[in-house]
Design a protein around this motif. Structure first.
Motif, short mmCIF file in Angstrom:
data_model
loop_
_atom_site.label_atom_id
_atom_site.label_comp_id
_atom_site.label_asym_id
_atom_site.label_seq_id
_atom_site.Cartn_x
_atom_site.Cartn_y
_atom_site.Cartn_z
N VAL A 1 0.86 -1.18 0.00
CA VAL A 1 0.00 0.00 0.00
C VAL A 1 0.90 1.23 0.00
CG1 VAL A 1 -1.75 1.24 1.32
CG2 VAL A 1 -1.77 -1.25 1.26
N PRO A 2 0.64 2.20 -0.86
CA PRO A 2 1.49 3.39 -0.87
C PRO A 2 1.47 4.10 0.48
CG PRO A 2 -0.14 3.47 -2.64
CD PRO A 2 -0.45 2.27 -1.81
N ALA A 3 2.60 4.67 0.84
CA ALA A 3 2.70 5.41 2.09
C ALA A 3 1.87 6.69 1.99
CB ALA A 3 4.16 5.77 2.36
N PRO A 4 1.30 7.14 3.12
CA PRO A 4 0.56 8.39 3.10
C PRO A 4 1.52 9.55 2.82
CG PRO A 4 0.79 7.59 5.34
CD PRO A 4 1.34 6.53 4.44
N PRO A 5 1.00 10.66 2.30
CA PRO A 5 1.89 11.79 2.03
C PRO A 5 2.51 12.32 3.33
CG PRO A 5 -0.40 12.34 1.52
CD PRO A 5 -0.37 10.93 1.96
N LYS A 6 3.71 12.84 3.22
CA LYS A 6 4.40 13.39 4.39
C LYS A 6 3.79 14.74 4.75
CE LYS A 6 8.42 10.81 3.43
NZ LYS A 6 9.62 10.40 3.72
N HIS B 1 4.60 17.75 2.64
CA HIS B 1 3.92 17.84 1.34
C HIS B 1 2.50 18.36 1.52
CE1 HIS B 1 6.92 14.64 -0.09
NE2 HIS B 1 7.29 15.80 -0.57
N ILE B 2 1.82 17.87 2.53
CA ILE B 2 0.46 18.35 2.78
C ILE B 2 0.47 19.84 3.09
CG2 ILE B 2 -1.53 18.16 4.32
CD1 ILE B 2 -0.79 15.16 4.60
N THR B 3 1.44 20.26 3.90
CA THR B 3 1.55 21.67 4.24
C THR B 3 1.78 22.51 2.99
OG1 THR B 3 2.45 21.10 6.40
CG2 THR B 3 2.82 23.35 5.64
N SER B 4 2.63 22.04 2.09
CA SER B 4 2.89 22.81 0.87
C SER B 4 1.64 22.87 -0.01
CB SER B 4 4.07 22.23 0.09
OG SER B 4 3.72 21.04 -0.57
N TRP B 5 0.84 21.82 -0.02
CA TRP B 5 -0.40 21.84 -0.81
C TRP B 5 -1.36 22.88 -0.24
CZ3 TRP B 5 -1.02 15.86 -0.31
CH2 TRP B 5 -0.06 15.23 -1.11
N ILE B 6 -1.45 22.93 1.11
CA ILE B 6 -2.37 23.86 1.75
C ILE B 6 -1.94 25.30 1.51
CG2 ILE B 6 -3.20 24.67 4.02
CD1 ILE B 6 -3.03 21.69 4.91
N ARG B 7 -0.65 25.55 1.54
CA ARG B 7 -0.14 26.91 1.43
C ARG B 7 -0.04 27.42 0.00
NH1 ARG B 7 4.54 28.24 5.41
NH2 ARG B 7 3.97 30.19 4.46
N ASN C 1 -1.77 27.28 -8.70
CA ASN C 1 -0.45 26.65 -8.85
C ASN C 1 -0.47 25.17 -8.43
OD1 ASN C 1 0.80 28.97 -9.76
ND2 ASN C 1 1.38 29.64 -7.71
N LEU C 2 -1.60 24.65 -8.04
CA LEU C 2 -1.65 23.26 -7.57
C LEU C 2 -1.30 22.26 -8.66
CD1 LEU C 2 -4.69 23.23 -5.17
CD2 LEU C 2 -2.29 22.99 -4.58
N GLY C 3 -1.58 22.58 -9.90
CA GLY C 3 -1.27 21.69 -11.01
C GLY C 3 0.20 21.57 -11.29
N ARG C 4 1.01 22.46 -10.74
CA ARG C 4 2.46 22.47 -11.00
C ARG C 4 3.24 21.95 -9.82
NH1 ARG C 4 2.38 28.52 -12.48
NH2 ARG C 4 0.37 28.43 -13.44
N MET C 5 2.66 21.06 -9.05
CA MET C 5 3.31 20.53 -7.85
C MET C 5 4.39 19.53 -8.25
SD MET C 5 0.34 19.95 -5.06
CE MET C 5 -0.28 18.54 -5.90
N SER C 6 5.43 19.50 -7.47
CA SER C 6 6.43 18.44 -7.61
C SER C 6 6.43 17.65 -6.31
CB SER C 6 7.81 19.05 -7.87
OG SER C 6 8.22 19.83 -6.78
N SER C 7 6.77 16.37 -6.41
CA SER C 7 6.73 15.52 -5.21
C SER C 7 7.98 15.64 -4.41
CB SER C 7 6.48 14.08 -5.60
OG SER C 7 7.39 13.66 -6.57
#
Length: 90
Positions: free
Chosen positions: A65-70, A73-79, A84-90
């Protein structure tokens, strides 16, 4: 023990795909698998690996099972700005 509850992170998360692949290819030697992932950077104990793989004895391992996001990463998505969400890098 960390990681035994579904959804909780485990120190094995990054190594589970390797463990499952090797187990399903016929390597059921848990000591060998522990040595392999230790060489890949795993810092946990043999007991952690044993406890994870013991239920698979005599059968194939299910897909990892894939690991949950760190949290970072979640913080960067929220901020991030919504446009710009479509240009996210992992």
């Amino acid at each position: 023990m960390a990681g035994t509850l579904t959804g909780w992170p485990s120190m094995l998360d990054d190594y589970k795909p390797h463990l499952h692949e090797r187990w399903n290819s016929g390597c059921a030697n848990i000591q060998q698998l522990h040595r392999e992932i230790t060489a890949l950077g795993f810092r946990g104990s043999y007991g952690t690996v044993y406890a994870y793989l013991a239920p698979f004895k005599g059968s194939a391992a299910t897909p990892a099972v894939p690991a949950p996001p760190k949290a970072r990463h979640i913080t960067s998505w929220i901020r991030r700005r919504p446009d710009n969400l479509g240009r996210m890098s992992s």
